[in-house]
Design a protein around this motif. Structure first.
Motif, PDB file in Angstrom:
ATOM      1  N   UNK A  73       1.033  -1.486  -0.262  1.00  0.00           N
ATOM      2  CA  UNK A  73       0.045   0.054  -0.090  1.00  0.00           C
ATOM      3  C   UNK A  73       0.728   1.236  -0.328  1.00  0.00           C
ATOM      4  N   UNK A  74       0.616   2.011  -0.883  1.00  0.00           N
ATOM      5  CA  UNK A  74       1.285   4.228  -1.356  1.00  0.00           C
ATOM      6  C   UNK A  74       0.569   4.528  -0.731  1.00  0.00           C
ATOM      7  N   UNK A  75       1.381   4.884   0.848  1.00  0.00           N
ATOM      8  CA  UNK A  75       0.623   6.339   0.609  1.00  0.00           C
ATOM      9  C   UNK A  75       0.969   7.490  -0.423  1.00  0.00           C
ATOM     10  N   UNK A  76       0.245   8.620  -0.768  1.00  0.00           N
ATOM     11  CA  UNK A  76       0.504   8.515  -2.104  1.00  0.00           C
ATOM     12  C   UNK A  76       0.988  10.203  -1.025  1.00  0.00           C
ATOM     13  N   UNK A  77       0.618  10.625   0.118  1.00  0.00           N
ATOM     14  CA  UNK A  77       1.510  11.996   0.278  1.00  0.00           C
ATOM     15  C   UNK A  77       2.277  12.282   0.654  1.00  0.00           C
ATOM     16  N   UNK A  78       2.918  11.060   1.794  1.00  0.00           N
ATOM     17  CA  UNK A  78       4.343  11.288   2.030  1.00  0.00           C
ATOM     18  C   UNK A  78       5.169  10.183   1.366  1.00  0.00           C
ATOM     19  N   UNK A  79       4.169   9.210   0.371  1.00  0.00           N
ATOM     20  CA  UNK A  79       5.630   8.764  -0.412  1.00  0.00           C
ATOM     21  C   UNK A  79       6.071   7.283   0.296  1.00  0.00           C
ATOM     22  N   UNK A  80       5.490   7.075   0.846  1.00  0.00           N
ATOM     23  CA  UNK A  80       6.128   5.249   1.695  1.00  0.00           C
ATOM     24  C   UNK A  80       4.874   4.465   1.213  1.00  0.00           C
ATOM     25  N   UNK A  81       6.028   3.674   1.255  1.00  0.00           N
ATOM     26  CA  UNK A  81       5.056   2.282   0.265  1.00  0.00           C
ATOM     27  C   UNK A  81       5.381   1.048   1.931  1.00  0.00           C
ATOM     28  N   UNK A  82       3.821   0.582   2.755  1.00  0.00           N
ATOM     29  CA  UNK A  82       3.514  -0.274   3.258  1.00  0.00           C
ATOM     30  C   UNK A  82       3.661  -1.468   3.651  1.00  0.00           C
ATOM     31  N   UNK A  83       4.406  -3.294   3.434  1.00  0.00           N
ATOM     32  CA  UNK A  83       3.679  -4.222   3.166  1.00  0.00           C
ATOM     33  C   UNK A  83       2.775  -4.002   4.079  1.00  0.00           C
ATOM     34  N   UNK A  84       1.816  -4.727   2.986  1.00  0.00           N
ATOM     35  CA  UNK A  84       1.093  -5.373   4.778  1.00  0.00           C
ATOM     36  C   UNK A  84       0.415  -6.830   4.824  1.00  0.00           C
ATOM     37  N   UNK A  85       0.425  -8.106   5.391  1.00  0.00           N
ATOM     38  CA  UNK A  85       0.063  -9.262   5.330  1.00  0.00           C
ATOM     39  C   UNK A  85      -0.843  -9.681   5.664  1.00  0.00           C
ATOM     40  N   UNK A  86      -1.985 -10.214   5.161  1.00  0.00           N
ATOM     41  CA  UNK A  86      -2.708 -10.217   5.222  1.00  0.00           C
ATOM     42  C   UNK A  86      -3.091 -12.285   5.661  1.00  0.00           C
ATOM     43  N   UNK A  87      -4.145 -12.915   6.621  1.00  0.00           N
ATOM     44  CA  UNK A  87      -4.591 -13.802   6.347  1.00  0.00           C
ATOM     45  C   UNK A  87      -6.077 -13.832   6.863  1.00  0.00           C
ATOM     46  N   UNK A  88      -7.343 -14.376   5.998  1.00  0.00           N
ATOM     47  CA  UNK A  88      -8.370 -14.273   6.082  1.00  0.00           C
ATOM     48  C   UNK A  88      -9.211 -16.092   6.521  1.00  0.00           C
ATOM     49  N   UNK A  89     -10.458 -16.069   7.015  1.00  0.00           N
ATOM     50  CA  UNK A  89     -10.682 -17.926   7.222  1.00  0.00           C
ATOM     51  C   UNK A  89     -11.654 -17.554   7.544  1.00  0.00           C
ATOM     52  N   UNK A  90     -12.876 -18.081   6.441  1.00  0.00           N
ATOM     53  CA  UNK A  90     -14.261 -18.005   6.885  1.00  0.00           C
ATOM     54  C   UNK A  90     -15.172 -19.223   7.614  1.00  0.00           C
ATOM     55  N   UNK A  91     -16.077 -19.431   7.835  1.00  0.00           N
ATOM     56  CA  UNK A  91     -16.687 -20.544   9.117  1.00  0.00           C
ATOM     57  C   UNK A  91     -18.362 -19.850   9.171  1.00  0.00           C
TER      58      UNK A  91
END
Length: 101
Positions: free
Chosen positions: A71-89
């Motif tokens: 995800x990039x923050x266009x205001x500051x120019x920084x890029x962050x990496x987001x890790x995710x895990x999803x489970x349904x049930x």
């Protein structure tokens, strides 16, 4: 003098690249009936094993996914990496439940 410049440049690069750790747990629906599918998602900016502690009344489904996105923050120019895990049930019984990741 050379060592001092190296140490200062290392410290500056460390502090500019460091980010505050964050972990969030979300659900696609806050109110469901017994038997209705619900998806829980954990997002974090720290890489590692993600595990959700489900209550015994929760029946995990076959829909789970994990990965990463940037995800990039266009205001500051920084890029962050987001890790995710999803489970349904679904839950076997109606009630109020507390989940932790």
């Amino acid at each position: 003098m050379r060592n001092l410049c190296f140490i200062l440049s290392t410290l500056v690069s460390f502090f500019t690249c460091a980010q505050k750790p964050s972990v969030s747990l979300s659900a696609d629906s806050k109110s469901v009936q017994a038997g209705d599918l619900v998806t829980f998602t954990v997002k974090s900016n720290i890489e590692g094993m993600v595990e959700i502690d489900f209550p015994p009344e929760f029946i995990p489904g076959y829909g789970n996914s994990n990965g990463m996105e940037q995800v990039m923050d266009y205001n500051t120019g920084t890029v962050s990496t987001i890790y995710y895990f999803s489970q349904n049930g679904a839950f076997k019984e109606n009630g109020s439940y507390t989940l932790q990741a």
